[in-house]
Design a protein around this motif. Structure first.
Motif, short mmCIF file in Angstrom:
data_model
loop_
_atom_site.label_atom_id
_atom_site.label_comp_id
_atom_site.label_asym_id
_atom_site.label_seq_id
_atom_site.Cartn_x
_atom_site.Cartn_y
_atom_site.Cartn_z
N ASN A 97 1.21 -0.89 0.30
CA ASN A 97 0.06 0.21 -0.04
C ASN A 97 0.93 1.06 -0.08
O ASN A 97 0.30 2.57 -0.32
CB ASN A 97 -0.91 0.15 0.85
N HIS B 23 -14.56 0.02 -15.52
CA HIS B 23 -15.57 -0.10 -15.84
C HIS B 23 -16.85 0.96 -16.24
O HIS B 23 -16.27 1.72 -15.25
CB HIS B 23 -15.74 -1.71 -15.25
N PRO B 103 -13.99 5.39 -8.38
CA PRO B 103 -14.63 3.18 -8.37
C PRO B 103 -14.12 2.71 -9.38
O PRO B 103 -14.61 1.88 -8.96
CB PRO B 103 -15.64 3.98 -7.36
N ALA C 36 -17.44 -8.04 2.47
CA ALA C 36 -18.22 -8.63 3.29
C ALA C 36 -18.88 -7.14 4.03
O ALA C 36 -19.73 -6.43 4.55
CB ALA C 36 -18.61 -9.38 3.93
N THR C 37 -17.22 -6.51 4.19
CA THR C 37 -18.31 -4.99 5.01
C THR C 37 -18.68 -3.93 3.89
O THR C 37 -19.20 -3.23 4.69
CB THR C 37 -16.96 -4.26 6.07
N THR C 38 -18.18 -3.75 2.63
CA THR C 38 -18.10 -2.63 2.14
C THR C 38 -19.89 -2.41 1.53
O THR C 38 -21.01 -2.21 1.08
CB THR C 38 -17.59 -3.05 0.73
N PRO C 40 -22.64 -5.70 2.08
CA PRO C 40 -23.29 -7.01 3.24
C PRO C 40 -24.31 -7.65 1.57
O PRO C 40 -23.90 -8.60 3.09
CB PRO C 40 -23.44 -6.30 4.83
N GLN C 41 -25.07 -6.82 1.47
CA GLN C 41 -25.83 -7.20 1.18
C GLN C 41 -25.42 -8.33 -0.46
O GLN C 41 -26.03 -8.85 -1.45
CB GLN C 41 -26.95 -6.14 0.02
N PRO C 92 -18.79 -3.51 -9.22
CA PRO C 92 -17.25 -3.10 -8.90
C PRO C 92 -17.53 -1.52 -8.62
O PRO C 92 -16.75 -1.77 -7.71
CB PRO C 92 -16.98 -3.36 -10.22
N ILE C 93 -18.49 -0.45 -9.13
CA ILE C 93 -18.26 0.24 -7.94
C ILE C 93 -18.44 0.68 -6.79
O ILE C 93 -17.66 1.65 -6.18
CB ILE C 93 -19.03 1.14 -8.98
N ASN C 94 -19.51 -0.48 -6.62
CA ASN C 94 -19.47 -0.52 -5.26
C ASN C 94 -17.79 -0.65 -3.97
O ASN C 94 -17.87 -0.45 -2.73
CB ASN C 94 -20.13 -1.77 -4.36
N LEU C 96 -14.40 -1.64 -5.21
CA LEU C 96 -13.40 -1.96 -6.68
C LEU C 96 -12.00 -1.36 -4.99
O LEU C 96 -10.90 -1.87 -4.91
CB LEU C 96 -12.94 -0.76 -7.61
N ASN C 97 -12.20 0.35 -4.73
CA ASN C 97 -11.33 0.84 -3.75
C ASN C 97 -11.39 -0.12 -2.44
O ASN C 97 -9.96 0.15 -2.22
CB ASN C 97 -11.92 2.23 -3.03
N ARG C 100 -8.80 -2.99 -3.61
CA ARG C 100 -6.67 -2.06 -3.88
C ARG C 100 -6.88 -1.54 -3.08
O ARG C 100 -5.23 -2.35 -2.82
CB ARG C 100 -7.52 -0.77 -4.60
N ASN C 101 -7.47 -1.71 -1.71
CA ASN C 101 -6.82 -1.28 -0.51
C ASN C 101 -6.60 -2.75 0.37
O ASN C 101 -5.64 -2.66 1.56
CB ASN C 101 -7.57 -0.50 0.92
N ALA C 111 -13.33 -5.54 -14.58
CA ALA C 111 -14.16 -5.89 -13.99
C ALA C 111 -15.29 -5.12 -13.90
O ALA C 111 -15.62 -4.39 -15.10
CB ALA C 111 -14.51 -4.66 -12.42
N THR C 112 -15.61 -6.43 -14.61
CA THR C 112 -16.93 -6.43 -15.50
C THR C 112 -18.53 -7.11 -15.80
O THR C 112 -18.11 -8.97 -14.62
CB THR C 112 -16.60 -6.67 -16.90
N TYR C 159 -26.86 7.78 -10.00
CA TYR C 159 -25.45 7.98 -9.14
C TYR C 159 -24.02 9.11 -9.42
O TYR C 159 -23.66 9.51 -8.92
CB TYR C 159 -24.27 6.60 -9.99
N THR F 37 -22.50 5.85 -4.83
CA THR F 37 -22.27 4.48 -6.05
C THR F 37 -21.38 3.55 -4.67
O THR F 37 -21.27 2.69 -5.49
CB THR F 37 -21.13 5.04 -6.48
#
Lengths: 161, 161, 161, 161, 161, 161
Positions: A97, B23, B103, C36-38, C40-41, C92-94, C96-97, C100-101, C111-112, C159, F37
Motif C-alpha cells: 500500500n 468499467h 471507483p 463483506a464489510t463494504t 454486506p448485501q 464493482p463500482i461499490n 473496487l477501492n 485495492r486497499n 471488473a466487468t 449515481y 455509488t
C-alpha cells in the motif's frame, strides 16, 4: 516485428521481488522513502529504467548487493519506466500500500518470493512488460483440512485474529 | 485465433498520456472531475471505450483538440473498458493518485510523454491491452555523476527537498 | 516455449467478475472481509491460486454456487497468485477501492459483467495473465444525443447529481 | 489549570490555510513534497511545531512571505505536533488527499480561506488544538433557486459535469 | 453540565501512543491486523471503548503488558468509541496510513512518544475527546544551522534521500 | 467570549450519523455520489454549512425525511464547513473510506448510531465543533467470555472469517 520473450528474474533466497510500471526518475527516491519509512528493518535494492534522455537504470537502496540484483533484473527486462524492488527482512504485505501511494506509480505487476518469469514484448522501439508467470499453477482445490491449515497458519503467525 | 498488434499512440508535443482499464460509462465523468479538481490548470481530453450496449467511445475534457486526440487513440486500441487521457499543462505525478481513487478504475497501464506502443490482443470477440512499450530501453547504469545530476534536478525543479 | 492462450471466463447472468494479481494465501480472507464489510448485501465467491507449497486453489465466499464458479475460473486461468471474484447483488463500482486497499493485492486486471476472454501466457514453469478482452470493441463515437442519454442515465440511477 | 483560548489565524487575501496534527519533524519535508508535486503552480509556506528536544518551529515552502506567515500562525497556536500550511494559487480541494497520505499526518482540522479562530487548550505542560471556528454560521437553508445557483456554479468553473 | 478534564496518558519509555475515534467492536480485530501485517516486528496493545450494549473496553495485542496499558488509558479517557494503541519497536510513521485505512476509523487525534494530556469533555451522558496537548510548546524558530541538522538527521536515519 | 455548548443530535431509530469537517459547497454533491455509488441500497440525507457568501445550509440525499433531519442537525451545530450525514439501510463501516477520499473532506468527527452530544464552541464570529460524546462510557473490561462473544458475533454476521 513484435517478439515475445520470457525473462527469468534473479532472486536470492529469502528475498521478495516487486515489479511495477511507473514514470519519471523521481520514482527511485520516492519508493526508497516509502519502503524505508514503512519497513525500516528491511534491506533492499531498487532500480528504475529511465526511458528518455540519458536512458540510464536509476538505482537506490540500503544494501549494495540487493541494489546490484535489482539493477541486473531491470536491465534484463529492458522495459521503459519499469521498476524492480528486491527486499529482505520484510514482506510485500508490509509495504504494497505504501508503494501504491507513491504518486509516480502506475501499477504493480507482481509481489512474490516465487521463481518468476516475466513476459516481455520487444519491438524496434523497445521493450514492455506484459505480465508475469509467478510460481506454479495450482494442482488442486483446497478441502476442509486444507482450509483448517490455512486458517490456523494465519493465526499462528499473528496476521489474523 | 489470437493475434497480437502494436498500436502506436498519437501524442502531440508537450503532452502526457495515461492509459488504463476501467468499467462503466460513469468513468468519463469521474476521471474528468478527478483531473479538473486536482489540476485545474490542465488542458485535457478523455475517452472511454464502452464495451456493451451501444459500444460507443464516450468522451470528455476541457479542450476539443485533445478530446479528439483521446478519441482517436481509444479507437485505435479498440479494447473494451479501456480509457485514454491526454493532458497538457499538468504532469501524471500531479494526478495519478486522484485517478487511482476513481471507483471504476481497475488499473493504470502507463503514464508518459514518451513515444508509446501499446501491445494489443485481438480475438474474434474484440481487443484487449496487454502492456506498453514506453520509450526506449536503458543504455547503461547511472554512475556517481549521474546520481548527482538526478539528485540535483529533483531539487532544482522543487519536487524534492 | 512460450504459448499464448485465451481463456473464456464462465459468468452466470447478472454477475460481475473481478480478476487481479495478489500474493499470499491471506488474500482470500482479506478480500472476503473487504467485500463483506463494504457490500454486506452481496452474494459472492472468491478463489486464489496459491503458487508455492501445496499449490491449491484457496476459496471463500458466502454463496456456494458462486464459490464453485470462482474456483473453476481460477483453475481455468491456472496462473499463480491470481484471484477471481464473482459477485451478485453488488457492482464493482461499490467495492473496487476496498479491494485495492487489501494489502496483498498488486493489481486488478478487470471488473466487468461482459463476456470476457483472458489472455494467458504458458511456459514450462506455469501460467500468467497478460490482459483481458473485455466485451466488444467500440462501433462509433458518441454524439450529442448519446452524451445526453449517458448524462441522464447516470442521474436517473442516482449515481451522479 | 486548563484554560481555553481562541487564536485568530493571520491569513492574507486570496490565501487558504490548512491546519492539522502530525508527528515528527519529517512532516515539513513530506508535506512540502506532497504540495509541490500535486500543485506545482502553488506558492506556499509551511510550519510544524516540534514538541520535544529543541522544540523549534520547523518550516518549509517556496515563498518566503508565506513561510513567515505559516510560522507566525504556528507560534500563535503553540500546540505541539501541529502544522500550518498557507497557500496561494492552489485550493485545498487540489491537495487535501495528498496531505492526508503523508505518513506522519494524523488529522486535518480545517482547510479554508475564511476568517478562522482556533480553539486552543492551555495547560501547564503546553497547548493543544481542540477545534476551529471556520467562517460564519449558516443564516438559512438553500431553496430551489439556491440549489440551481450552486449546481450551475460547480459546472461553470468546470469542477463537475 | 459540561465539564472539561485533562487526562494524562500513561506511557512507558520508548513507547508510542496513537489515539483515535472509531465505531463498532470490529475495530479491535481490524487495527490488530493492520498493525500486525504492516509492522510484524512491533509489540503492541490496543483498547477500544464499546459505547452501547455491554459497554466494555475491548482489547487486543501481542504483548500482555502493553495491552493492560492500553486498557488503563482507554478507561481513563472513558470516551465512547475511542481507541488507544500503545506500541514498541515500531513508529507511528510506519503504520498511520494502515490504521487510517481501517474502515471503522473516523480520525486519529495524535501519534506521539511525548508526555500527553488529553482534553476530555464530560456530560451526564458520558465523555468525549476534544483534543490533545502533545509534548511542549515551541521555544523558537529553526535557523540555518537547525535546518541543516534536521536535514542531516533525516538522511542519517535513512528516512529521506 | 468563548462559550462551550453541548448540542444533542436528532437521530431516528435504526439510523447512523456521520459528522465531519469539510470545505466548499461541492462537498454535498461529492459526498452524495460517494455514498450512492458505494452503498446504492442506502437511504440518506446530507447537509453542509456553507460559511461564507450566502451562508446557507446546502443539502442533498435520496430521502426527503432524512435530508430534513440532516439539515436540522447541521443548523443546530451552526458550525461553518461542517457536514452531517444521516443514513439508513447502510452502516458507516460500508462507506467511511469512500467519504474520507472525497477531496474536500478534512476529517470525520464520529460515525455512530448512539445517542450523541456534540461539544461546540461559540465565539462572536461563529461556532465550531470540538468533539463528540458518543454513547456511554465503558463500565468494565471484557473477560474471556466477552472476547468469545465478540469473536463469534463478528463471524456470525459474516464480517470476519
Amino acid at each position: 516485428m513484435l517478439e515475445l520473450l520470457t525473462v527469468r528474474m534473479e532472486l536470492p533466497a529469502e528475498t521478495n521481488i516487486v515489479i511495477g510500471q511507473s514514470h519519471f526518475i523521481k520514482t527511485v527516491e520516492d519508493i526508497y522513502e516509502a519502503v524505508a519509512t514503512t519497513a525500516p528493518q528491511a534491506r533492499f535494492g531498487l532500480a528504475f529504467n529511465e526511458s528518455s534522455g540519458a536512458c540510464l537504470v536509476r538505482c537506490e537502496g540500503n544494501d549494495p548487493v540487493l541494489r546490484e540484483t535489482a539493477v541486473r533484473n531491470a536491465q534484463a527486462l529492458a522495459a521503459g519506466h519499469v521498476f524492480v524492488l528486491v527486499i529482505q527482512n520484510a514482506y510485500p504485505i508490509n509495504l504494497l500500500n505504501a508503494i501504491r501511494n507513491v504518486p509516480e506509480v502506475c501499477s504493480i505487476f507482481c509481489a512474490t518470493a516465487n521463481p518468476i518469469e516475466v513476459v516481455v514484448a520487444r519491438s524496434e522501439q523497445g521493450q514492455g512488460v506484459l505480465g508475469v508467470i509467478d510460481g506454479s499453477s495450482p494442482r488442486g482445490v483446497e478441502r476442509e483440512a486444507d482450509v483448517a491449515w490455512r486458517h490456523d497458519l494465519l493465526r499462528k503467525i499473528g496476521y489474523k485474529r
